[in-house]
Design a protein around this motif. Structure first.
Motif, PDB file in Angstrom:
ATOM      1  N   GLN A   1      35.244  46.184  45.045  1.00 25.16           N
ATOM      2  CA  GLN A   1      34.232  46.534  46.034  1.00 25.16           C
ATOM      3  C   GLN A   1      34.453  47.975  46.467  1.00 25.16           C
ATOM      4  O   GLN A   1      35.554  48.369  46.828  1.00 25.16           O
TER       5      GLN A   1
ATOM      6  N   TYR B   1      31.288  38.842  47.656  1.00 27.06           N
ATOM      7  CA  TYR B   1      30.917  40.195  47.254  1.00 27.06           C
ATOM      8  C   TYR B   1      29.690  40.658  48.035  1.00 27.06           C
ATOM      9  O   TYR B   1      28.604  40.069  47.930  1.00 27.06           O
TER      10      TYR B   1
ATOM     11  N   SER C   1      33.895  40.617  38.383  1.00 29.14           N
ATOM     12  CA  SER C   1      34.191  40.832  39.799  1.00 29.14           C
ATOM     13  C   SER C   1      35.549  40.249  40.162  1.00 29.14           C
ATOM     14  O   SER C   1      35.937  39.186  39.682  1.00 29.14           O
TER      15      SER C   1
END
Length: 328
Positions: free
Chosen positions: A29, A126, A119
């Motif tokens: 992120q 997320y 991810s």
């Protein structure tokens, strides 16, 4: 510290690190950019199944959203909640079982990618950024022999723990409980301090025998867990109680498990590590922050529930995460 990674770990890591012939690069992120003038952002949602034909796939849609939306929200907005089969675990968040009628199995599952990279966090965690491409890719694994392994009560295991329990059972990392001619995993059962210690020491060390006796008054020399407890004490992974007991049959709490794991893998929290308001024990705060930051254990909607016991299926998921993160 000498670590022993079982032969099956390498196969799993290769499976997780390779997809479509290219290495997986993990997406982290990044800092959220400023919102556009109208306050709405856009992201592309892709649903693909490159190895298996399925009606309606591939699917691509552009979704408008406001800042703060997570990827799971956008998936539901793109295809409709009625087209997503999922369960929500209080610790691990949404677990996607199927999309548009294509359901995962113990060996085939939906992978969540962001901008072409796997991810590091689940879709429910997320926070989507303006211009992101969110992709759910159905991965078909034809090589995993462990997929045929099943405990007698495998149907009682939650969907989010199926893969972990089968893989760990196949490689005899977590064993079942005898029941006639078969073995039960007892997924909702708790874990004792002796069982947890044996599991951890079995992962870390080639041979636990030969360690000096820990001196606990309730750990008999011939007990099935004695060598593991002695080795763990020698390596300073565990401690006892003030009365010089270990309490091997007592269930292990989430905070004690976090403390032991943080010691075993030499984890310490950064300044950005998460904190939990219900963690009050001074000896456990840093360990819990570190183990959560590493993605090994998570909280329950902002709480860690430090005194709760770990169920066997939750421990299986935590153990598989250890292999994924520290298995190289």
């Amino acid at each position: 510290m000498k670590k022993k990674w079982l032969s099956g770990c390498l196969a799993l890591l290769l499976m997780l690190a390779t997809f479509g012939g290219t290495g997986v690069v993990f997406a982290e992120q990044t800092e959220t950019p400023a919102a556009t003038a109208d306050g709405l952002w856009t992201a592309e949602v892709e649903i693909v199944s490159p190895d298996l034909e399925h009606e309606g796939l591939p699917f691509v849609a552009t979704v408008e959203f406001e800042e703060g939306a997570n990827a799971f929200d956008l998936l539901l907005a793109a295809v409709g909640e009625e087209n997503v089969q999922y369960t929500v675990h209080p610790e691990f968040g949404p677990f996607i079982e199927g999309i548009m009628g294509l359901e995962g199995t113990a060996s085939d599952w939906w992978m969540f990618n962001v901008n072409g990279e796997a991810s590091m966090v689940g879709a429910g965690s997320y926070l989507v950024e303006d211009g992101d491409t969110l992709q759910w890719e159905y991965f078909v694994d034809d090589s995993a022999e462990w997929e045929v392994f099943a405990f007698a009560d495998q149907d009682k295991v939650s969907p989010w723990a199926q893969e972990a329990t089968q893989w760990l059972g196949y490689f005899n990392i977590m064993s079942g409980k005898p029941s006639g001619d078969s073995f039960l995993f007892d997924p909702k059962g708790t874990t004792t301090r002796a069982e947890f210690t044996k599991l951890l020491v079995s992962i870390l060390y080639e041979d636990p025998s030969g360690a000096e006796a820990a001196g606990f008054t309730d750990v008999a020399a011939g007990a099935w867990y004695a060598d593991y407890v002695n080795k763990a004490k020698l390596e300073n992974l565990i401690g006892g109680y003030a009365d010089n007991t270990f309490k091997p049959s007592a269930t292990i709490s989430r905070q004690d498990a976090a403390v032991i794991l943080a010691r075993a893998f030499e984890l310490s929290p950064s300044a950005e590590a998460p904190s939990f308001g219900d963690v009050t024990a001074a000896y456990a705060k840093d360990a819990i922050a570190a183990i959560a930051e590493a993605g090994i254990m998570e909280g329950y909607n902002g709480a860690f529930r430090p005194q709760d016991s770990i169920t066997r299926e939750e421990l299986a998921v935590v153990t598989l995460r250890l292999f994924e993160v520290f298995g190289e």
